[in-house]
Structure formats: structure tokens, C-alpha cells
Design an enzyme around this catalytic site. Sequence first.
Site, PDB file in Angstrom:
ATOM      1  N   SER A 140       1.064  -1.206  -0.052  1.00  0.00           N
ATOM      2  CA  SER A 140      -0.077   0.114   0.002  1.00  0.00           C
ATOM      3  C   SER A 140       1.006   1.252   0.037  1.00  0.00           C
ATOM      4  O   SER A 140       2.023   1.014   0.456  1.00  0.00           O
ATOM      5  CB  SER A 140      -0.793  -0.049   1.280  1.00  0.00           C
ATOM      6  OG  SER A 140      -1.561   1.202   1.329  1.00  0.00           O
ATOM      7  N   TYR A 153      -2.534  -1.594  10.311  1.00  0.00           N
ATOM      8  CA  TYR A 153      -2.531  -1.713   8.650  1.00  0.00           C
ATOM      9  C   TYR A 153      -1.390  -1.192   8.126  1.00  0.00           C
ATOM     10  O   TYR A 153      -0.453  -1.836   7.504  1.00  0.00           O
ATOM     11  CB  TYR A 153      -3.913  -1.153   8.286  1.00  0.00           C
ATOM     12  CG  TYR A 153      -3.716  -1.109   6.630  1.00  0.00           C
ATOM     13  CD1 TYR A 153      -4.323  -2.473   6.298  1.00  0.00           C
ATOM     14  CD2 TYR A 153      -3.603   0.020   5.955  1.00  0.00           C
ATOM     15  CE1 TYR A 153      -4.366  -2.481   4.933  1.00  0.00           C
ATOM     16  CE2 TYR A 153      -3.520  -0.169   4.548  1.00  0.00           C
ATOM     17  CZ  TYR A 153      -4.293  -1.327   3.896  1.00  0.00           C
ATOM     18  OH  TYR A 153      -4.118  -1.472   2.606  1.00  0.00           O
TER      19      TYR A 153
HETATM   20  P1  NAD Z   1     -11.293  -5.682  -0.849  1.00  0.00           P
HETATM   21  O1  NAD Z   1     -11.913  -6.042   0.500  1.00  0.00           O
HETATM   22  O2  NAD Z   1     -12.289  -5.443  -1.989  1.00  0.00           O
HETATM   23  O3  NAD Z   1     -10.587  -7.229  -1.338  1.00  0.00           O
HETATM   24  C1  NAD Z   1      -9.718  -8.148  -0.246  1.00  0.00           C
HETATM   25  C2  NAD Z   1     -10.042  -9.393  -0.548  1.00  0.00           C
HETATM   26  O4  NAD Z   1      -9.420 -10.561   0.322  1.00  0.00           O
HETATM   27  C3  NAD Z   1     -11.428  -9.991  -0.353  1.00  0.00           C
HETATM   28  O5  NAD Z   1     -11.946 -10.669  -1.619  1.00  0.00           O
HETATM   29  C4  NAD Z   1     -11.317 -10.874   0.899  1.00  0.00           C
HETATM   30  O6  NAD Z   1     -12.236 -11.672   0.903  1.00  0.00           O
HETATM   31  C5  NAD Z   1     -10.276 -11.217   0.799  1.00  0.00           C
HETATM   32  N1  NAD Z   1      -9.592 -11.565   2.100  1.00  0.00           N
HETATM   33  C6  NAD Z   1      -9.395 -11.057   3.000  1.00  0.00           C
HETATM   34  N2  NAD Z   1      -8.846 -11.859   4.350  1.00  0.00           N
HETATM   35  C7  NAD Z   1      -8.872 -13.064   3.608  1.00  0.00           C
HETATM   36  C8  NAD Z   1      -8.076 -14.237   4.290  1.00  0.00           C
HETATM   37  N3  NAD Z   1      -7.988 -14.187   5.514  1.00  0.00           N
HETATM   38  N4  NAD Z   1      -7.843 -15.222   3.612  1.00  0.00           N
HETATM   39  C9  NAD Z   1      -8.245 -15.178   1.921  1.00  0.00           C
HETATM   40  N5  NAD Z   1      -8.796 -14.074   1.457  1.00  0.00           N
HETATM   41  C10 NAD Z   1      -8.866 -13.000   2.218  1.00  0.00           C
HETATM   42  O7  NAD Z   1     -10.291  -4.720  -0.901  1.00  0.00           O
HETATM   43  P2  NAD Z   1      -9.143  -4.544  -2.144  1.00  0.00           P
HETATM   44  O8  NAD Z   1      -9.071  -2.974  -2.130  1.00  0.00           O
HETATM   45  O9  NAD Z   1      -9.414  -5.119  -3.334  1.00  0.00           O
HETATM   46  O10 NAD Z   1      -7.864  -4.879  -1.278  1.00  0.00           O
HETATM   47  C11 NAD Z   1      -6.902  -5.625  -1.978  1.00  0.00           C
HETATM   48  C12 NAD Z   1      -5.527  -5.508  -1.519  1.00  0.00           C
HETATM   49  O11 NAD Z   1      -4.997  -4.188  -2.032  1.00  0.00           O
HETATM   50  C13 NAD Z   1      -5.307  -5.582  -0.053  1.00  0.00           C
HETATM   51  O12 NAD Z   1      -4.090  -6.261   0.345  1.00  0.00           O
HETATM   52  C14 NAD Z   1      -5.302  -4.178   0.531  1.00  0.00           C
HETATM   53  O13 NAD Z   1      -4.805  -3.872   1.829  1.00  0.00           O
HETATM   54  C15 NAD Z   1      -4.735  -3.317  -0.673  1.00  0.00           C
HETATM   55  N6  NAD Z   1      -4.824  -2.030  -0.894  1.00  0.00           N
HETATM   56  C16 NAD Z   1      -6.086  -1.388  -1.006  1.00  0.00           C
HETATM   57  C17 NAD Z   1      -6.173  -0.095  -1.163  1.00  0.00           C
HETATM   58  C18 NAD Z   1      -7.416   0.467  -1.508  1.00  0.00           C
HETATM   59  O14 NAD Z   1      -7.495   1.653  -1.338  1.00  0.00           O
HETATM   60  N7  NAD Z   1      -8.581  -0.174  -2.008  1.00  0.00           N
HETATM   61  C19 NAD Z   1      -5.122   0.656  -1.095  1.00  0.00           C
HETATM   62  C20 NAD Z   1      -3.772   0.071  -0.902  1.00  0.00           C
HETATM   63  C21 NAD Z   1      -3.620  -1.306  -0.647  1.00  0.00           C
END
Ligand code: NAD
Length: 254
Positions: A140, A153
Site C-alpha cells: 500500500s 494496517y
Molecule cells: P477488498 O476488501 O475488496 O479485497 C480483499 C480481498 O481479500 C477480499 O476478496 C477478501 O475476501 C480477501 N480476504 C480477506 N481476508 C482473507 C483471508 N484471511 N484469506 C483469504 N482471502 C482473504 O479490498 P481491495 O481494495 O481489493 O484490497 C486488495 C489489497 O489491496 C489488500 O491487500 C489491500 O490492503 C490493498 N490495498 C487496497 C487499497 C484501496 O484503497 N482499496 C489501497 C492500498 C492497498
Amino acid sequence: MRLKNKIAILTGATGGIGEATAHRFISEGAKIAIVDIQKEKIEKLAKEIGQEKALALTADVTDAISIKKCVEKTITHYGQLDIAFLNAGIEGDVAKITEYPLDSFERVMAVNVTGVFLGLKSVIPPMQKNGGGSIIITSSLGGLRGQSKLAPYIASKHAVVGLMKSASVEYAVDKIRVNTINPGPIATRMIESLEEGYAPGSSEIMKKKMERAVPLRRYGRPHEVAELALFLASDEASFITGNCYPVDGGINAI
Ligand code: NAD
């Protein structure tokens, strides 16, 4: 067809960024194993993509045995593994350190850090056998900077940068490249949850405030993150390893 004949495993594949990346990898010729804790959603996604191109696997990334089995099933099904997108993650609570519940801290660390560590342990051996591979970890922008009320986080996303750097040095000899992508705010469930966490009941106002803080004045879209993951997965990135790649609308320049 930048991923023709490549086999990829993606975790967190039913989330906003994971699903966009799954579709993008498929559109460039890859076959994929998609892993998520949400069974119904992952099976639905595999059906949508087509079961000859997508293998649905349900697992919690914190469970060492399940994750090892997912990788074994991928190899049994497709015969090799070239790409791993270690992307599953959770945001945890929004609170200052003194108010932050310990159990929530521990769950964030388990999913975001232990989950990536277990993913690395499982995907590296088949890539060594295969003569190389590309691993992309979703960190991130919070893996490069601090942020108030989100310490666990932020700490977890810094920790995976450390795992990435160590893995890239350890396994360069096996031609395994390891990088992180470092997204800023991206329009997915996670950012909506953070808006609500920072401003309960006023998430729309918080969204506008957060968008104004981005030099490009908007959230990123999941497919904009998928493009970066695709590049790092592909042979076009053949000399790129051990680094962090922000996709953040300019925030890191402020
Ligand atoms: P999201 O919540 O849509 O997706 C996260 C996914 O991870 C979900 O499908 C969830 O079911 C799965 N998950 C959660 N815990 C789990 C576990 N224990 N085992 C298996 N699967 C699990 O969010 P996103 O934005 O698509 O996030 C994806 C990645 O991007 C994450 O690592 C998040 O930290 C990172 N991220 C997101 C953002 C943002 O602004 N959306 C910014 C920086 C980083």
C-alpha cells in the site's frame, strides 16, 4: 498476449483489485488459480471466467496447510506455476494506538503479514523447479508512509515491503522476481469501509475530502492497479525486482 502459457495464482481474488487483476491476467492469455476466503464468490468468479481458465480455491491465507494445498492443487491442475499475486488483505479498525484492540491488531498482522509469508513459502519451491517466476505483493502507499488511526494496517504494509526485499535477494539466483505494488486510495469495498471508519455516518463527506487529497483529484480504479500488476508479472519487467511501485495519483509526491 503478454502472459501466454503462464500460470498464475491470485489471493484475495474476489475483492476489487483481485478480481480486476484476475480478468486482466486472463485477457493476456494466462490461466489462473483464484484463492479467497469467500467460497461462493470465488466459485462464481471462476464460472464467469470459465472453468478451463480459472480454478476456484477457498482458503484463509493465515492457514499454512490450506495455502500449501492451494499451491499443490494449482500445480496438479496446470502442471506449473509462473506468477503469484499475493493480494489478500484487511484494513482492521480505525483508531489511535492507545484505543486499538489487540485482537484486531493481531488479525491484521495475521492476514496481511503472515498470509504473505505463507504465500511466499508455498509458491517459491515450484517456481524454483520451474526455472523462475514473478511474485507481486499488494502492499500500500501505507507501506511507505505513516497515517493516523491505522497503525496496524500501516505496520503490516511496511512489513511486507521487508518480506519482498528479503525474498528478492534470496531468490534472485533462481530467477524469481519479487516486487510490491503500493496503491493509494482505490475504489473498492476497503476504501468505503475506511471512509466509514474515519467519519461514521458521513462517509460521502470523507470520500470527497480523501479525493481532494489526491493530486489527480480522484480515487484510482481497480483496473489501474491491475495494469501495474500485469506489467510486473510479464516478461517486460524481466530486470525489475526488489522494489516498490506506487499507483497513487501522485500522493507520494506531496
Ligand atoms: P477488498 O476488501 O475488496 O479485497 C480483499 C480481498 O481479500 C477480499 O476478496 C477478501 O475476501 C480477501 N480476504 C480477506 N481476508 C482473507 C483471508 N484471511 N484469506 C483469504 N482471502 C482473504 O479490498 P481491495 O481494495 O481489493 O484490497 C486488495 C489489497 O489491496 C489488500 O491487500 C489491500 O490492503 C490493498 N490495498 C487496497 C487499497 C484501496 O484503497 N482499496 C489501497 C492500498 C492497498
